[in-house]
Scaffold this motif. Structure first.
Motif, PDB file in Angstrom:
ATOM      1  N   CYS A 155      35.548 -64.861  47.070  1.00 51.44           N
ATOM      2  CA  CYS A 155      36.915 -64.379  47.334  1.00 51.44           C
ATOM      3  C   CYS A 155      37.160 -63.025  46.680  1.00 51.44           C
ATOM      4  CB  CYS A 155      37.940 -65.391  46.824  1.00 51.44           C
ATOM      5  SG  CYS A 155      37.883 -66.968  47.668  1.00 51.44           S
ATOM      6  N   PHE A 156      36.391 -62.703  45.673  1.00 50.39           N
ATOM      7  CA  PHE A 156      36.521 -61.401  45.009  1.00 50.39           C
ATOM      8  C   PHE A 156      35.418 -60.429  45.444  1.00 50.39           C
ATOM      9  CE2 PHE A 156      38.329 -64.579  42.169  1.00 50.39           C
ATOM     10  CZ  PHE A 156      39.616 -64.074  42.045  1.00 50.39           C
TER      11      PHE A 156
ATOM     12  N   ALA B 173      40.405 -74.176  42.587  1.00 46.80           N
ATOM     13  CA  ALA B 173      39.438 -73.563  43.496  1.00 46.80           C
ATOM     14  C   ALA B 173      38.012 -73.773  42.988  1.00 46.80           C
ATOM     15  CB  ALA B 173      39.737 -72.081  43.648  1.00 46.80           C
TER      16      ALA B 173
ATOM     17  N   ASN C 291      31.410 -70.593  45.274  1.00 51.18           N
ATOM     18  CA  ASN C 291      31.901 -69.844  46.430  1.00 51.18           C
ATOM     19  C   ASN C 291      33.241 -69.163  46.158  1.00 51.18           C
ATOM     20  OD1 ASN C 291      29.676 -70.677  47.864  1.00 51.18           O
ATOM     21  ND2 ASN C 291      30.718 -72.406  48.821  1.00 51.18           N
ATOM     22  N   PHE C 292      33.925 -69.616  45.109  1.00 49.12           N
ATOM     23  CA  PHE C 292      35.197 -68.990  44.735  1.00 49.12           C
ATOM     24  C   PHE C 292      34.986 -67.511  44.398  1.00 49.12           C
ATOM     25  CE2 PHE C 292      38.492 -68.103  41.443  1.00 49.12           C
ATOM     26  CZ  PHE C 292      39.583 -68.140  42.288  1.00 49.12           C
ATOM     27  N   TYR C 293      33.834 -67.164  43.848  1.00 47.64           N
ATOM     28  CA  TYR C 293      33.558 -65.768  43.515  1.00 47.64           C
ATOM     29  C   TYR C 293      33.503 -64.886  44.770  1.00 47.64           C
ATOM     30  CZ  TYR C 293      32.492 -67.304  38.796  1.00 47.64           C
ATOM     31  OH  TYR C 293      32.579 -67.819  37.550  1.00 47.64           O
TER      32      TYR C 293
END
Length: 88
Positions: free
Chosen positions: A16-17, A5, A12-14
């Motif tokens: 998701c959290f 990811a 941008n993966f952050y």
């Protein structure tokens, strides 16, 4: 899964959290009742507990209690002096 990811969507993966956590926090703040400083019995009543509660803090009227206490003290003094109310 996380390394893939990071390679594909970078920072941008952050999101998701961050996004689900922010939405959950806002829902808790807006829709959950405030229980700060309440006794357990009142918290149970907020969440629908059907058990009878002896006295809720919101139902207590301090002025009535003070008035009743003063009248009880006056009756006790009259009993000590032999007159007035004969309550035991």
């Amino acid at each position: 899964a996380a390394p893939t990811a990071f390679v594909k969507i970078f920072w941008n993966f952050y999101l998701c959290f961050i996004i689900p956590g922010s939405i959950g926090g806002a829902c808790m703040y807006l829709f959950w009742p405030n229980t700060n400083g309440l006794p357990l019995e009142e918290i149970a009543a907020l969440f629908g507990d059907v058990d009878e509660v002896a006295v809720l803090r919101g139902d207590v009227d301090i002025e009535d209690i003070a008035r009743d206490t003063k009248s009880d003290e006056g009756a006790a003094e009259e009993n000590e002096h032999g007159g007035g109310d004969t309550r035991v």
